[in-house]
Scaffold this active site. Structure first.
Site, mmCIF file in Angstrom:
data_model
loop_
_atom_site.group_PDB
_atom_site.id
_atom_site.type_symbol
_atom_site.label_atom_id
_atom_site.label_comp_id
_atom_site.label_asym_id
_atom_site.label_seq_id
_atom_site.Cartn_x
_atom_site.Cartn_y
_atom_site.Cartn_z
ATOM 1 N N CYS A 93 26.393 -16.792 19.608
ATOM 2 C CA CYS A 93 25.818 -17.532 18.310
ATOM 3 C C CYS A 93 26.069 -17.088 17.043
ATOM 4 C CB CYS A 93 24.611 -18.021 18.835
ATOM 5 S SG CYS A 93 23.922 -19.760 17.814
ATOM 6 N N ASP A 133 13.899 -20.333 23.910
ATOM 7 C CA ASP A 133 14.256 -19.359 22.764
ATOM 8 C C ASP A 133 12.704 -18.770 22.373
ATOM 9 O OD1 ASP A 133 15.066 -17.701 20.958
ATOM 10 O OD2 ASP A 133 16.017 -19.088 19.539
HETATM 11 O O1 LIG Z 1 20.893 -18.133 14.077
HETATM 12 C C1 LIG Z 1 20.438 -18.611 13.316
HETATM 13 O O2 LIG Z 1 20.623 -18.268 11.876
HETATM 14 C C2 LIG Z 1 19.615 -19.856 13.591
HETATM 15 C C3 LIG Z 1 19.102 -20.492 12.178
HETATM 16 C C4 LIG Z 1 18.317 -21.567 12.622
HETATM 17 C C5 LIG Z 1 18.069 -22.146 13.747
HETATM 18 C C6 LIG Z 1 18.860 -21.474 14.892
HETATM 19 C C7 LIG Z 1 19.436 -20.420 14.790
HETATM 20 N N1 LIG Z 1 19.897 -19.803 15.675
HETATM 21 C C8 LIG Z 1 20.036 -20.371 17.129
HETATM 22 C C9 LIG Z 1 20.659 -19.463 18.313
HETATM 23 O O3 LIG Z 1 20.962 -20.210 19.168
HETATM 24 C C10 LIG Z 1 20.207 -18.168 18.461
HETATM 25 O O4 LIG Z 1 21.343 -17.717 19.163
HETATM 26 C C11 LIG Z 1 19.048 -17.756 19.128
HETATM 27 O O5 LIG Z 1 17.913 -18.173 18.546
HETATM 28 C C12 LIG Z 1 18.864 -16.556 19.715
HETATM 29 O O6 LIG Z 1 18.682 -15.643 18.494
HETATM 30 P P1 LIG Z 1 18.604 -13.814 18.740
HETATM 31 O O7 LIG Z 1 17.223 -13.861 19.080
HETATM 32 O O8 LIG Z 1 18.883 -13.504 17.470
HETATM 33 O O9 LIG Z 1 19.578 -13.562 19.494
#
Ligand SMILES: O=C(O)c1ccccc1NCC(=O)[C@H](O)[C@H](O)COP(=O)(O)O
Length: 222
Positions: free
Chosen positions: A7, A134
């Site tokens: 992502c 999440d």
């Molecule tokens: O990634 C972002 O900036 C974001 C911003 C606002 C809403 C969602 C967002 N990301 C969503 C995702 O699918 C991420 O991959 C997920 O939250 C996991 O993130 P991480 O803990 O950094 O791997």
């Protein structure tokens, strides 16, 4: 086979690495406060630069937070994503409206900090194509996702879930194997765990994450 979504991709290099290393889903973020934000026109340019519009070698997911109709229309016009990920406070009724308006599938993210959060799953049984669990971010956090925070993965173990689902939040190449073992996740999602700085993907970490996922046994999700 465990499926993976990478992502917050913003560059042709990182998108190409993700697809070539086996990501089943690629995520583009349409949320202005995010360091990974892409306007709909920029998201389209990125897909064009990598041949993704024709090949669709991975499913294209656009991540949104309580999107309004103007944003949905722009995303449909420029990107035509396979899925819209709803990462805000959307209701099942709003998700149905998003599907009808865009023609895209729906991934609904449910924030988790404890067992009670899983009770909301039943509301989404006939609505979302996929669920995502999440880590719940603190009330004063800059973003509702993509923060590298994790939750107790064992909360999901053995839970009967109505839709294929992603485990997300704080996953990395080093912990994804254990996370899948403890949660039983059929699909995983990562953003900050494959970055060298917020919003800056590291190709070697993307490859390492997908290699780790590729070695996992598991159920085939639909
Ligand atoms: O990634 C972002 O900036 C974001 C911003 C606002 C809403 C969602 C967002 N990301 C969503 C995702 O699918 C991420 O991959 C997920 O939250 C996991 O993130 P991480 O803990 O950094 O791997």
């Amino acid at each position: 086979m465990t499926l993976a979504k990478i992502c917050g991709l913003t560059t042709p290099e990182s998108l190409t690495v993700a697809v070539e290393a086996g990501a089943a889903f690629v995520g583009l973020v349409a949320f202005e406060k995010s360091p990974r934000h892409l306007a709909p026109e920029d998201a389209r340019r990125l897909l064009d630069q990598t041949g993704m519009v024709e090949s669709r070698r991975a499913k294209v997911v656009v991540v949104t937070v309580d999107p309004d109709d103007a944003l949905l229309d722009a995303l449909t016009r420029h990107v035509a994503p396979d899925f819209i990920q709803l990462h805000g406070h959307e209701t099942p009724e709003r998700a149905e409206a998003v599907r009808a308006r865009t023609g895209a599938g729906i991934i609904k993210c449910l924030p988790v900090s404890g067992p009670d959060d899983l009770k909301r799953v039943t509301d989404w049984a006939g609505v979302a194509d996929h669920l995502m669990f999440d880590a719940r971010t603190p009330a004063d956090a800059a973003l509702p996702g993509g923060m590298g925070l994790s939750f107790d993965w064992t909360l999901l173990r053995g839970v009967d879930l109505p839709r294929p689902w992603f485990l997300a939040g704080g996953l990395t190449p080093d912990n994804v194997t254990e996370a899948v073992r403890l949660s039983g996740a059929p699909m995983v999602d990562v953003s900050s765990g494959v970055e060298r700085a917020p919003g800056v993907k590291e190709p070697a970490l993307i490859r390492a994450f997908l290699e780790a996922v590729g070695t996992l046994p598991g159920k085939q999700s639909s």
